[in-house]
Design a protein around this motif. Sequence first.
Motif, PDB file in Angstrom:
ATOM      1  N   HIS A   1       0.879  -1.189   0.091  1.00 21.48           N
ATOM      2  CA  HIS A   1       0.002   0.082   0.090  1.00 21.48           C
ATOM      3  C   HIS A   1       0.828   1.220   0.045  1.00 21.48           C
ATOM      4  CE1 HIS A   1      -3.490  -2.489   1.069  1.00 21.48           C
ATOM      5  NE2 HIS A   1      -4.261  -1.805   0.801  1.00 21.48           N
ATOM      6  N   LEU A   2       2.078   1.402   0.651  1.00 23.37           N
ATOM      7  CA  LEU A   2       2.813   2.218   0.649  1.00 23.37           C
ATOM      8  C   LEU A   2       3.239   2.902  -0.645  1.00 23.37           C
ATOM      9  CD1 LEU A   2       5.269   1.622   3.799  1.00 23.37           C
ATOM     10  CD2 LEU A   2       3.302   3.449   3.601  1.00 23.37           C
ATOM     11  N   ALA A   3       3.620   1.725  -1.704  1.00 26.01           N
ATOM     12  CA  ALA A   3       3.883   2.032  -2.919  1.00 26.01           C
ATOM     13  C   ALA A   3       2.739   2.944  -3.786  1.00 26.01           C
ATOM     14  CB  ALA A   3       4.164   0.724  -3.720  1.00 26.01           C
ATOM     15  N   SER A   4       1.664   2.289  -3.356  1.00 26.05           N
ATOM     16  CA  SER A   4       0.438   2.941  -3.820  1.00 26.05           C
ATOM     17  C   SER A   4       0.177   4.378  -3.540  1.00 26.05           C
ATOM     18  CB  SER A   4      -0.799   2.173  -3.773  1.00 26.05           C
ATOM     19  OG  SER A   4      -0.684   0.887  -4.228  1.00 26.05           O
ATOM     20  N   VAL A   5       0.360   4.630  -2.228  1.00 26.90           N
ATOM     21  CA  VAL A   5       0.358   5.921  -1.631  1.00 26.90           C
ATOM     22  C   VAL A   5       1.253   6.895  -2.251  1.00 26.90           C
ATOM     23  CG1 VAL A   5       1.654   5.840   0.525  1.00 26.90           C
ATOM     24  CG2 VAL A   5      -0.575   7.324   0.256  1.00 26.90           C
ATOM     25  N   LEU A   6       2.469   6.262  -2.578  1.00 29.69           N
ATOM     26  CA  LEU A   6       3.352   7.116  -3.019  1.00 29.69           C
ATOM     27  C   LEU A   6       3.170   7.737  -4.427  1.00 29.69           C
ATOM     28  CD1 LEU A   6       6.376   8.515  -2.836  1.00 29.69           C
ATOM     29  CD2 LEU A   6       7.374   6.129  -3.858  1.00 29.69           C
TER      30      LEU A   6
ATOM     31  N   PHE B   1      -9.095   9.953  -3.248  1.00 29.13           N
ATOM     32  CA  PHE B   1      -7.825   9.810  -3.544  1.00 29.13           C
ATOM     33  C   PHE B   1      -7.009  10.528  -2.425  1.00 29.13           C
ATOM     34  CE2 PHE B   1      -8.478   8.732  -8.155  1.00 29.13           C
ATOM     35  CZ  PHE B   1      -7.933   7.603  -7.904  1.00 29.13           C
ATOM     36  N   LEU B   2      -7.233  11.690  -2.005  1.00 26.37           N
ATOM     37  CA  LEU B   2      -6.378  12.300  -1.070  1.00 26.37           C
ATOM     38  C   LEU B   2      -6.701  11.978   0.286  1.00 26.37           C
ATOM     39  CD1 LEU B   2      -6.704  16.253  -2.134  1.00 26.37           C
ATOM     40  CD2 LEU B   2      -5.049  14.421  -2.667  1.00 26.37           C
ATOM     41  N   LEU B   3      -7.826  11.305   0.526  1.00 27.07           N
ATOM     42  CA  LEU B   3      -8.049  10.658   1.899  1.00 27.07           C
ATOM     43  C   LEU B   3      -7.055   9.116   1.801  1.00 27.07           C
ATOM     44  CD1 LEU B   3     -11.886  10.505   2.577  1.00 27.07           C
ATOM     45  CD2 LEU B   3     -10.186  11.392   3.828  1.00 27.07           C
ATOM     46  N   ALA B   4      -6.832   8.767   1.030  1.00 23.16           N
ATOM     47  CA  ALA B   4      -5.811   7.473   0.964  1.00 23.16           C
ATOM     48  C   ALA B   4      -4.590   7.802   1.700  1.00 23.16           C
ATOM     49  CB  ALA B   4      -5.846   6.829  -0.436  1.00 23.16           C
ATOM     50  N   ILE B   5      -4.199   9.041   1.341  1.00 28.61           N
ATOM     51  CA  ILE B   5      -2.701   9.144   2.061  1.00 28.61           C
ATOM     52  C   ILE B   5      -2.625   9.120   3.366  1.00 28.61           C
ATOM     53  CG2 ILE B   5      -0.971  11.194   1.739  1.00 28.61           C
ATOM     54  CD1 ILE B   5      -2.138  12.133  -0.661  1.00 28.61           C
ATOM     55  N   PRO B   6      -3.308   9.871   4.271  1.00 29.33           N
ATOM     56  CA  PRO B   6      -3.210   9.736   5.592  1.00 29.33           C
ATOM     57  C   PRO B   6      -3.690   8.468   6.112  1.00 29.33           C
ATOM     58  CG  PRO B   6      -5.048  11.339   5.032  1.00 29.33           C
ATOM     59  CD  PRO B   6      -4.394  10.930   3.853  1.00 29.33           C
ATOM     60  N   VAL B   7      -4.591   7.785   5.470  1.00 31.29           N
ATOM     61  CA  VAL B   7      -5.184   6.731   6.078  1.00 31.29           C
ATOM     62  C   VAL B   7      -4.176   5.523   5.888  1.00 31.29           C
ATOM     63  CG1 VAL B   7      -6.832   4.666   5.519  1.00 31.29           C
ATOM     64  CG2 VAL B   7      -7.555   7.130   5.654  1.00 31.29           C
ATOM     65  N   ILE B   8      -3.527   5.426   4.561  1.00 32.07           N
ATOM     66  CA  ILE B   8      -2.620   4.248   4.507  1.00 32.07           C
ATOM     67  C   ILE B   8      -1.286   4.627   5.358  1.00 32.07           C
ATOM     68  CG2 ILE B   8      -0.994   3.287   2.828  1.00 32.07           C
ATOM     69  CD1 ILE B   8      -3.211   3.786   0.774  1.00 32.07           C
TER      70      ILE B   8
ATOM     71  N   PRO C   1     -12.158  -7.319   4.987  1.00 35.50           N
ATOM     72  CA  PRO C   1     -11.265  -7.925   3.686  1.00 35.50           C
ATOM     73  C   PRO C   1     -12.457  -8.262   2.530  1.00 35.50           C
ATOM     74  CG  PRO C   1     -10.533  -9.033   5.694  1.00 35.50           C
ATOM     75  CD  PRO C   1     -11.850  -8.085   6.174  1.00 35.50           C
ATOM     76  N   GLY C   2     -12.541  -7.344   1.366  1.00 38.60           N
ATOM     77  CA  GLY C   2     -13.288  -7.483   0.613  1.00 38.60           C
ATOM     78  C   GLY C   2     -14.252  -6.388   0.447  1.00 38.60           C
ATOM     79  N   ILE C   3     -14.149  -5.380   1.250  1.00 37.69           N
ATOM     80  CA  ILE C   3     -14.770  -4.180   1.122  1.00 37.69           C
ATOM     81  C   ILE C   3     -13.894  -3.000   0.761  1.00 37.69           C
ATOM     82  CG2 ILE C   3     -16.028  -2.116   2.372  1.00 37.69           C
ATOM     83  CD1 ILE C   3     -17.641  -4.702   2.150  1.00 37.69           C
ATOM     84  N   SER C   4     -14.223  -2.408  -0.339  1.00 35.36           N
ATOM     85  CA  SER C   4     -13.287  -1.645  -1.104  1.00 35.36           C
ATOM     86  C   SER C   4     -13.095  -0.451  -0.307  1.00 35.36           C
ATOM     87  CB  SER C   4     -13.551  -1.378  -2.400  1.00 35.36           C
ATOM     88  OG  SER C   4     -12.857  -0.393  -3.079  1.00 35.36           O
ATOM     89  N   ARG C   5     -11.996   0.269  -0.022  1.00 34.27           N
ATOM     90  CA  ARG C   5     -11.850   1.430   0.426  1.00 34.27           C
ATOM     91  C   ARG C   5     -12.156   2.674  -0.371  1.00 34.27           C
ATOM     92  NH1 ARG C   5      -9.765   6.181   0.559  1.00 34.27           N
ATOM     93  NH2 ARG C   5      -8.832   5.625  -1.363  1.00 34.27           N
ATOM     94  N   SER C   6     -11.478   2.636  -1.856  1.00 37.56           N
ATOM     95  CA  SER C   6     -11.908   3.591  -2.590  1.00 37.56           C
ATOM     96  C   SER C   6     -13.486   3.462  -2.850  1.00 37.56           C
ATOM     97  CB  SER C   6     -11.217   3.311  -3.786  1.00 37.56           C
ATOM     98  OG  SER C   6     -11.493   2.347  -4.479  1.00 37.56           O
TER      99      SER C   6
END
Length: 276
Positions: free
Chosen positions: A48-53, A192-199, A165-170
Amino acid sequence: MTYIEAIIFGIVQGITEFLPISSTAHIIITEHLLGYHFPGLTFEIYLHLASVLAVIIYFRKDLINVVTGFFAYLINKSANHRTQFMFGIYILIATIITGTLGIVLKGVIQDAMKTPTFIGVSLMITGTFLIIIERFRQYGERRIENMTYLDSIIVGLGQTLAVLPGISRSGSTLVTGLWVGLSRDTAVRYSFLLAIPVILGSSVLVIGDLSNEMWSVIGLGPLIVSFVVTFIFSWIGIVWLIDFLKRSKLIYFAIYCFTVAILLILFMDPNVVMDI
């Protein structure tokens, strides 16, 4: 882990992270197919860190505007920066709600939930809500300057469901964002921007779980390869999703979720397979 397997995990994580089809579900499915089992969420968070980058770099201008506008308003109380300041507040509120409830629910989420049946049912839930928002709810027109505290609370609560597991965050943030009346562009950007602090916050919570065993089992080389591949395909996923949502509908993701769920339950659930 071989380099080919590392590439496969990277592609799966990268492509599915920001699509409303649950990257966690697909990583677990890939583990089953390749015969792997990673206890807990450490390897998933690593990917996930690679994705948030990828998100940070892709949305760097938006991030800079939000951060600079946030602090400029704190210092000068300038009306020109109020919109970005409030958007930053809405990101913080949703993140705090998700983080707090995530910590509370952390002990509840067990490896027992990573079963084909549980993931299949969760994917069906994701697909159902995508259908509801697409077929029975008109898209709103409210943009960032029209958002409210209630919007951020509802989206934060929706995002919390993604601990399962199985519930999509996005998917959960998109659906709740659209449900409260945000425009499609605003809901996507907010998601998308919410993904940054959450991850990043999730990474801090599991950093103590990083062990020499994980590094030795997977290997430094495959870990690096999986990270790079995840970053590349996350970038591709971001570009593709933004373009897709401009010209198409969420219903196609719902169909995909139901298809994968049925295949999971029929062919990967041991009880169902034995009955067949």
